[in-house]
Write a protein that holds these residues in place. Structure first.
Motif, PDB file in Angstrom:
ATOM      1  N   TYR A 109      37.739 -68.995  23.701  1.00  0.00           N
ATOM      2  CA  TYR A 109      38.519 -68.763  22.445  1.00  0.00           C
ATOM      3  C   TYR A 109      40.157 -69.029  22.141  1.00  0.00           C
ATOM      4  O   TYR A 109      40.991 -68.871  21.315  1.00  0.00           O
ATOM      5  N   PHE A 110      40.633 -69.570  24.023  1.00  0.00           N
ATOM      6  CA  PHE A 110      41.532 -70.277  24.476  1.00  0.00           C
ATOM      7  C   PHE A 110      42.398 -71.142  23.325  1.00  0.00           C
ATOM      8  O   PHE A 110      43.608 -70.892  22.817  1.00  0.00           O
ATOM      9  N   ASP A 111      41.407 -71.676  23.059  1.00  0.00           N
ATOM     10  CA  ASP A 111      42.274 -72.847  22.103  1.00  0.00           C
ATOM     11  C   ASP A 111      43.289 -72.543  21.034  1.00  0.00           C
ATOM     12  O   ASP A 111      42.104 -71.812  19.902  1.00  0.00           O
ATOM     13  N   THR A 118      36.053 -78.279  15.714  1.00  0.00           N
ATOM     14  CA  THR A 118      34.487 -77.439  15.993  1.00  0.00           C
ATOM     15  C   THR A 118      34.390 -78.263  14.225  1.00  0.00           C
ATOM     16  O   THR A 118      33.187 -78.878  14.513  1.00  0.00           O
ATOM     17  N   ARG A 119      35.200 -78.210  13.529  1.00  0.00           N
ATOM     18  CA  ARG A 119      35.273 -77.988  11.964  1.00  0.00           C
ATOM     19  C   ARG A 119      34.786 -80.832  12.400  1.00  0.00           C
ATOM     20  O   ARG A 119      33.799 -81.211  11.775  1.00  0.00           O
ATOM     21  N   LEU A 276      26.627 -75.493  14.679  1.00  0.00           N
ATOM     22  CA  LEU A 276      27.604 -75.787  14.745  1.00  0.00           C
ATOM     23  C   LEU A 276      28.450 -75.304  13.774  1.00  0.00           C
ATOM     24  O   LEU A 276      29.315 -74.401  13.299  1.00  0.00           O
ATOM     25  N   ARG A 277      27.586 -75.261  12.420  1.00  0.00           N
ATOM     26  CA  ARG A 277      28.320 -74.725  11.022  1.00  0.00           C
ATOM     27  C   ARG A 277      28.016 -72.483  11.147  1.00  0.00           C
ATOM     28  O   ARG A 277      29.065 -72.545  10.453  1.00  0.00           O
ATOM     29  N   ASN A 278      27.210 -72.458  11.972  1.00  0.00           N
ATOM     30  CA  ASN A 278      27.413 -71.137  12.403  1.00  0.00           C
ATOM     31  C   ASN A 278      28.488 -70.734  12.825  1.00  0.00           C
ATOM     32  O   ASN A 278      28.711 -69.712  13.075  1.00  0.00           O
ATOM     33  N   ASN A 282      31.355 -68.489  12.283  1.00  0.00           N
ATOM     34  CA  ASN A 282      31.387 -67.544  13.462  1.00  0.00           C
ATOM     35  C   ASN A 282      33.095 -67.156  13.528  1.00  0.00           C
ATOM     36  O   ASN A 282      33.634 -65.955  13.539  1.00  0.00           O
ATOM     37  N   LEU A 283      33.362 -68.270  13.996  1.00  0.00           N
ATOM     38  CA  LEU A 283      34.965 -68.907  14.388  1.00  0.00           C
ATOM     39  C   LEU A 283      35.852 -68.291  13.608  1.00  0.00           C
ATOM     40  O   LEU A 283      36.653 -67.372  13.705  1.00  0.00           O
ATOM     41  N   SER A 284      35.695 -68.550  12.145  1.00  0.00           N
ATOM     42  CA  SER A 284      36.327 -68.422  10.749  1.00  0.00           C
ATOM     43  C   SER A 284      36.406 -67.203  11.068  1.00  0.00           C
ATOM     44  O   SER A 284      37.629 -66.302  10.707  1.00  0.00           O
ATOM     45  N   ILE A 285      35.255 -66.003  11.306  1.00  0.00           N
ATOM     46  CA  ILE A 285      35.443 -65.126  10.898  1.00  0.00           C
ATOM     47  C   ILE A 285      36.585 -64.014  11.848  1.00  0.00           C
ATOM     48  O   ILE A 285      36.649 -63.056  11.442  1.00  0.00           O
ATOM     49  N   ARG A 286      35.797 -64.568  13.441  1.00  0.00           N
ATOM     50  CA  ARG A 286      35.986 -63.981  14.456  1.00  0.00           C
ATOM     51  C   ARG A 286      37.997 -63.901  14.032  1.00  0.00           C
ATOM     52  O   ARG A 286      38.367 -63.338  14.436  1.00  0.00           O
TER      53      ARG A 286
END
Length: 464
Positions: A109-111, A118-119, A276-278, A282-286
């Motif tokens: 998750y460094f990027d 991802t989008r 990818l949506r999942n 997850n990235l948005s929530i994280r």
């Protein structure tokens, strides 16, 4: 010194018979003490019939009736590194206020543009899926065209077979005519030779007949060759009909295989899109977990982590928050032998640590510095040999002091039935438990309703 004569002794006939009574006299101080002792004894006997309120003594601490009102620790949902503190100990916070900012410690998750990339991957995969759906439609149209072409080609090949069969029939009829001509020419040649031998025909006429026979023979041979060619052409037409169907079946099978491959790729793409949506969700929530927020209004009691740059693990506690205006309740522990005497709604008198009080447990009305309450909860299982009960404020009596804090000590007296003092002393000397007096179900329901009412009113007052 001579004793004074008592006037009663002179008139008493019993004392008059004995001379020794003339020398005996009761002191006035003894009389006074006897009277006081007699009066005190009478008072003690009368006091023994005064009412005494039996009670169950217990100790505990202040807690809250609702679980959300109790002190809670705020954990970190994800692992990270403390980047910034936005609160201090003792500060009042509202629900949703940011307490701590953390940063990532995982390479994945460094990027900083991970969400954008991802989008983009998701959009590219969706476009690929749309194109693949178009390919599937095109392959379906191709199969329709192949089936139509197969039908047309089969009709054409069948027509050719029919035409060739008709040609074979025509050549067979022509061969039969040629055979008849050949037979006639052969008979005529035989008769011409016979006549020539008899001298009735000339050599020239014989040779002409022989020429016609040769022509008839050549014509029959040509017709036979033509018939053989027609039959061969019919065989080829039939073979072409069979090969044409096999050829189109091969093309249709290949097209169907391509279509199924496209459909399989389509399903695989849909699975990758869902993945990818999942991952994007997850990235948005994280990304929202980088801000550790207050779960409710309260005060920051203690910071469990200190400094900046400290690494915290997933689910590790960071700060402790005490909610504002909790609905207080006294958590008391009662012996198992006393639990049958309690019920929900039973009145309790409480003494709080740090609050001056003068307590007469048997006469709760004369006590000073105690506060009233009602039993709201009785546990069904014991805790280390004792049962836990929760006592809430009695709305019909004085309110509990506002300076009280969760965790302070409490002494409680659960009030039971009234009995004479002599009975209570006798019970205490013999070590008997307090009296268990049953009651009708209707009164029990009324007490339960009264016990439930303060909780609701306290919550409504807090909301207001």
């Amino acid at each position: 010194m001579p004793f004074a004569e008592h006037p009663l002794e002179e008139t008493n006939p019993l004392t008059a018979r004995f001379r020794s009574f003339e020398h005996v006299q009761t002191p006035r101080a003894g009389r006074t003490v006897a009277r006081w002792l007699g009066g005190l004894g009478i008072l003690i006997i009368l006091a023994g019939f005064l009412p005494w309120t039996q009670n169950i003594r217990s100790t505990g601490q202040l807690t809250t009736l609702r679980p959300q009102d109790r002190p809670q620790t705020v954990p970190s949902t994800i692992g990270g590194r403390i980047d910034k503190w936005l609160v201090r100990e003792g500060q009042r916070v509202k629900r949703g206020d940011t307490l701590v900012l953390i940063t990532e410690i995982k390479e994945k998750y460094f990027d900083p543009e991970l969400l954008v990339r991802t989008r983009e991957q998701l959009a590219a995969k969706i476009s690929s899926l749309e194109e693949n759906k178009g390919k599937t439609v095109a392959l379906g149209d191709q199969q329709v065209a192949l089936r139509s072409g197969l039908a047309v080609s089969l009709d054409k090949a069948r027509n050719k077979v029919s035409q060739t069969r008709l040609k074979v029939n025509s050549d067979e009829a022509e061969l039969r005519a040629a055979n008849n001509d050949f037979s006639i020419a052969e008979q005529q040649l035989a008769r011409q030779e016979a006549l020539y031998k008899q001298g009735l025909k000339s050599l020239t006429e014989l040779e002409q007949r022989r020429l016609k026979f040769q022509e008839s023979t050549a014509k029959r041979q040509a017709v036979e060759n033509k018939l053989g060619a027609s039959r061969q052409e019919l065989t080829n037409a039939q073979l072409e009909l069979s090969s044409l169907q096999a050829e189109y079946q091969d093309k249709l099978a290949k097209s169907e295989s391509d279509r199924r491959s496209a459909v399989a790729y389509q399903f695989d793409s849909e699975g990758q899109i869902a993945k990818l949506r999942n991952e994007l969700a997850n990235l948005s929530i994280r990304s929202g977990y980088y801000h550790i927020t207050a779960p409710q209004d309260g005060y920051v009691v203690r910071a469990l982590k200190e400094g900046l740059g400290e690494i915290i693990k997933e689910g590790e506690d960071i700060v402790t928050i005490m909610p504002i205006a909790p609905a207080l309740a006294a958590e008391l522990y009662v012996k198992p032998m006393d639990i049958p005497l309690l019920r929900v709604g039973r009145k309790v008198r409480l003494q709080f640590d740090g609050w001056p009080a003068l307590v007469f447990s048997g006469w709760p009305g004369t006590s000073f510095g105690t506060f009233g309450g009602r039993v709201a909860v009785i546990d069904n299982i014991d805790s280390q040999g004792q049962y836990r009960i929760l006592v809430i404020p009695d709305p019909e009596l004085e309110a509990w002091p506002k300076p009280l804090r969760v965790g302070s000590g409490v002494y409680g007296w659960a009030l039971l039935d009234d009995v004479p003092i002599w009975y209570e002393l006798w019970r205490q000397l013999n070590g008997f438990p307090p009296d268990f007096v049953g009651r009708p179900a209707e009164s029990a329901k009324k007490d339960a309703k009264k016990a439930a009412k303060p909780t609701g009113s306290a919550e409504e007052e807090e909301v207001k």
